[in-house]
Write an enzyme that holds these catalytic residues in place. Structure first.
Site, PDB file in Angstrom:
ATOM      1  N   HIS A 189       1.056  -1.694   0.047  1.00 41.90           N
ATOM      2  CA  HIS A 189      -0.039   0.018  -0.191  1.00 41.90           C
ATOM      3  C   HIS A 189       1.086   1.554  -0.202  1.00 41.90           C
ATOM      4  O   HIS A 189       0.362   2.546   0.033  1.00 41.90           O
ATOM      5  CB  HIS A 189      -1.572   0.010   1.125  1.00 41.90           C
ATOM      6  CG  HIS A 189      -0.428   0.084   2.495  1.00 41.90           C
ATOM      7  ND1 HIS A 189      -0.034  -0.987   3.254  1.00 41.90           N
ATOM      8  CD2 HIS A 189      -0.331   1.587   3.337  1.00 41.90           C
ATOM      9  CE1 HIS A 189       0.319  -0.032   4.602  1.00 41.90           C
ATOM     10  NE2 HIS A 189       0.575   1.071   4.264  1.00 41.90           N
ATOM     11  N   ASP A 214       0.250  -7.560   1.490  1.00 42.52           N
ATOM     12  CA  ASP A 214       0.354  -5.608   1.773  1.00 42.52           C
ATOM     13  C   ASP A 214       2.064  -6.005   1.895  1.00 42.52           C
ATOM     14  O   ASP A 214       3.091  -5.347   2.508  1.00 42.52           O
ATOM     15  CB  ASP A 214       0.159  -5.983   3.034  1.00 42.52           C
ATOM     16  CG  ASP A 214      -0.296  -3.730   2.826  1.00 42.52           C
ATOM     17  OD1 ASP A 214       0.364  -3.389   1.894  1.00 42.52           O
ATOM     18  OD2 ASP A 214      -0.225  -3.339   3.839  1.00 42.52           O
ATOM     19  N   GLY A 216       3.042   6.895   7.931  1.00 43.48           N
ATOM     20  CA  GLY A 216       4.833   7.271   7.466  1.00 43.48           C
ATOM     21  C   GLY A 216       5.760   5.617   8.129  1.00 43.48           C
ATOM     22  O   GLY A 216       6.557   5.539   7.525  1.00 43.48           O
ATOM     23  N   SER A 254       4.901   2.609   7.776  1.00 43.31           N
ATOM     24  CA  SER A 254       4.543   1.805   7.188  1.00 43.31           C
ATOM     25  C   SER A 254       5.332   0.788   5.709  1.00 43.31           C
ATOM     26  O   SER A 254       5.789   2.018   5.367  1.00 43.31           O
ATOM     27  CB  SER A 254       3.177   1.438   5.971  1.00 43.31           C
ATOM     28  OG  SER A 254       1.746   1.763   6.987  1.00 43.31           O
ATOM     29  N   ILE A 269      -1.888  -0.167  11.861  1.00 44.31           N
ATOM     30  CA  ILE A 269      -2.240   0.422  13.385  1.00 44.31           C
ATOM     31  C   ILE A 269      -3.984   0.694  13.600  1.00 44.31           C
ATOM     32  O   ILE A 269      -4.654   0.271  12.855  1.00 44.31           O
ATOM     33  CB  ILE A 269      -2.111   1.730  13.944  1.00 44.31           C
ATOM     34  CG1 ILE A 269      -2.599   3.057  12.764  1.00 44.31           C
ATOM     35  CG2 ILE A 269      -0.379   2.035  13.487  1.00 44.31           C
ATOM     36  CD1 ILE A 269      -2.337   4.474  13.393  1.00 44.31           C
ATOM     37  N   GLY A 297      -5.430 -28.532   1.572  1.00 46.85           N
ATOM     38  CA  GLY A 297      -6.387 -29.100   0.914  1.00 46.85           C
ATOM     39  C   GLY A 297      -6.933 -29.329   1.923  1.00 46.85           C
ATOM     40  O   GLY A 297      -7.590 -31.067   1.645  1.00 46.85           O
ATOM     41  N   ILE A 298      -7.384 -28.538   2.321  1.00 48.68           N
ATOM     42  CA  ILE A 298      -8.656 -29.205   3.279  1.00 48.68           C
ATOM     43  C   ILE A 298     -10.187 -27.724   3.610  1.00 48.68           C
ATOM     44  O   ILE A 298      -9.702 -26.576   3.406  1.00 48.68           O
ATOM     45  CB  ILE A 298      -8.455 -29.004   5.318  1.00 48.68           C
ATOM     46  CG1 ILE A 298      -7.654 -28.129   5.404  1.00 48.68           C
ATOM     47  CG2 ILE A 298      -7.683 -30.650   4.723  1.00 48.68           C
ATOM     48  CD1 ILE A 298      -7.323 -28.022   7.140  1.00 48.68           C
TER      49      ILE A 298
END
Length: 463
Positions: free
Chosen positions: A126, A156, A229, A231, A249, A287-288
């Site tokens: 992002h 992300d 900032g 991130s 956050i 695979g469940i």
């Protein structure tokens, strides 16, 4: 006169007696103050934490300076520039098509972490999403243009690369599975464009799934201060090793109010390795199907899924409760998801299950999930045609409907092949699903040309 001297002498004698008594009492008070207990509370400096003086106590001291010094030089400032288009419908109406359109630049900032000496940088998707230009500023204020290598919007994570002619300082990955609740951590980033900012906290929780977030469901939660900032910045342990990428956050104000969340380093590293090797993320699954109504500890299997690359189930059954993956305890679905996200298809894992009161360990090979393309507005699941299917139907393009909400009914379209949408040829299931949803949302008429299972052309109008 004698009587006057007599009175004077008595006054002097009384004053002397009073002075002597006062001095005697004062001396006793001073001695009492000097003889305070030796084990009184100590006055200590406030730049470190100590323990009380008790028998067998061990003084502990956590030093953050080494981790901070190692990390601040490998955390970078990320600036992204995106070109946006804005349209004024009134100007279009009065002055003609194209007259009400203008382009403008939108600038966003965040953080990133150098993970190799040759210039690879990990950040959040992002932070750089839709960017036309990405600029990296190192801690020494030198600036470089960055190339976008690949992204994984689901988790992300994005991978960037800058070209330099010297070795860059970088932060090594740590095993995020080994992180413990209560462990000290540092968050390093560029909040509000304040470069090289370091905050400290502890790990508050692991495997945290945020309410309303369907993408990332296995965060490391900390109380280290993280703000806009931060991130894409680093979450490191006290040795300066990367244990997470700060991502989100929990806030009603937009600023830090006590909790922050990071993508675990094991997940980030696996995503980066996949991007470098395959160009995209390889999602591993057991695979469940999972019973999300189960409230006990562990993950209950509701059934075996058919949407896998392999058909083997390795003796996992409906009703089994998964309690461990390898040596990691599984208490909830987000724990399981986090472990699988950090693995690749084809890898073997030891799955500990509880079945009918007994514990078993199954060595299971992880499968590759089959990506599903669903046109939500039509309730159709689509798939790409392979060459054999195209040859059989004597067509060069098309997308097949493999599931619909009318399956089993007389007018079901299951098995039909979409060849055109609004007179445009289609051949990609993902793009066709997106196109159908877009047209439906805009309330446009949708003209669809299809081939039925006998190869006959049928045309439909949806509105």
């Amino acid at each position: 006169m004698k009587k006057a001297f007599s009175y004077l002498g008595m006054a002097v004698l009384g004053g002397a007696i009073s002075l002597g008594g006062y001095q005697l009492l004062l001396d006793k008070d001073v001695k009492a103050a000097d003889s305070l207990p030796k084990n009184r509370l100590e006055t200590i400096p406030t730049n470190y934490t100590t323990t009380y003086n008790k028998v067998n106590s061990v003084e502990t001291y956590t030093d953050f300076t080494v981790a901070a010094e190692k990390t601040i030089h490998s955390v970078v400032h990320v600036k992204n520039t995106a070109v946006r288009t804005q349209t004024n419908p009134w100007a279009e109406l009065f002055y003609g098509s194209g007259r009400g359109t203008r382009k403008y630049e939108q600038v966003g900032t965040g953080s990133g972490v150098i993970i190799s000496a040759d210039g690879y940088i990990v950040t959040n998707n992002h932070v750089i999403e839709d960017a036309t230009d990405i600029e990296i500023t190192l801690n020494n204020q030198k600036k470089y243009a960055a190339e976008l290598i690949g992204t994984d919007p689901t988790n992300d994570i994005a991978l960037l690369k800058i070209e330099v002619d010297f070795d860059l300082p970088y932060t090594p990955f740590a095993n995020s599975d080994s992180v413990k609740i209560g462990e000290w951590v540092l968050a390093v980033g560029n909040p509000y464009n304040l470069t090289s900012t370091v905050t400290a906290g502890i790990v508050s929780a692991k495997g945290r799934d945020l309410e309303g977030n369907r993408n990332i469901e296995s965060f490391i939660q900390t109380d280290a201060a993280v703000n806009p900032g931060n991130s894409g910045g680093a979450l490191v342990n006290t040795r300066g090793e990367l244990i997470g990428i700060n991502t989100a956050i929990s806030s009603k104000t937009g600023s830090f109010i006590g909790y922050s969340f990071a993508v675990p380093s094991n997940i980030a590293k696996k995503i980066i390795d996949d991007i470098l090797e395959f160009g995209k993320v390889q999602q591993a699954i057991l695979g469940i199907n999972v019973d999300l109504t189960y409230k006990g500890e562990g993950v209950k299997i509701a059934g075996i899924s058919e949407l896998t690359e392999k058909t083997k189930t390795f003796d996992l059954k409906e009703g089994d409760i998964i309690t461990r993956i390898n040596n990691v305890k599984i208490t909830k679905f987000s724990d399981l998801k986090g472990q699988l996200t950090a693995k690749r298809p084809g890898e073997f894992v030891d799955v500990t299950i509880l079945r009918d009161g007994e514990t078993f360990v199954k060595n299971v090979q992880l499968s590759k999930s089959v990506e599903r393309y669903i046109a939500s507005s039509f309730n159709w699941e689509l798939k790409d045609l392979n060459n054999d299917e195209k040859k059989k139907m004597s067509i060069s393009n098309g997308v097949k409907i493999i599931n619909s909400d009318r399956d089993g009914e007389f007018y079901s379209l299951k098995g039909y092949i979409i060849t055109k949408v609004n007179d445009k040829k289609v051949s990609n299931a993902r793009e066709t699903a997106q196109l159908l949803d877009k047209l439906s949302t805009s309330r446009q008429r949708v003209f669809i040309e299809m081939l039925n299972e006998e190869g006959e052309i049928e045309r439909y109008i949806f509105q």
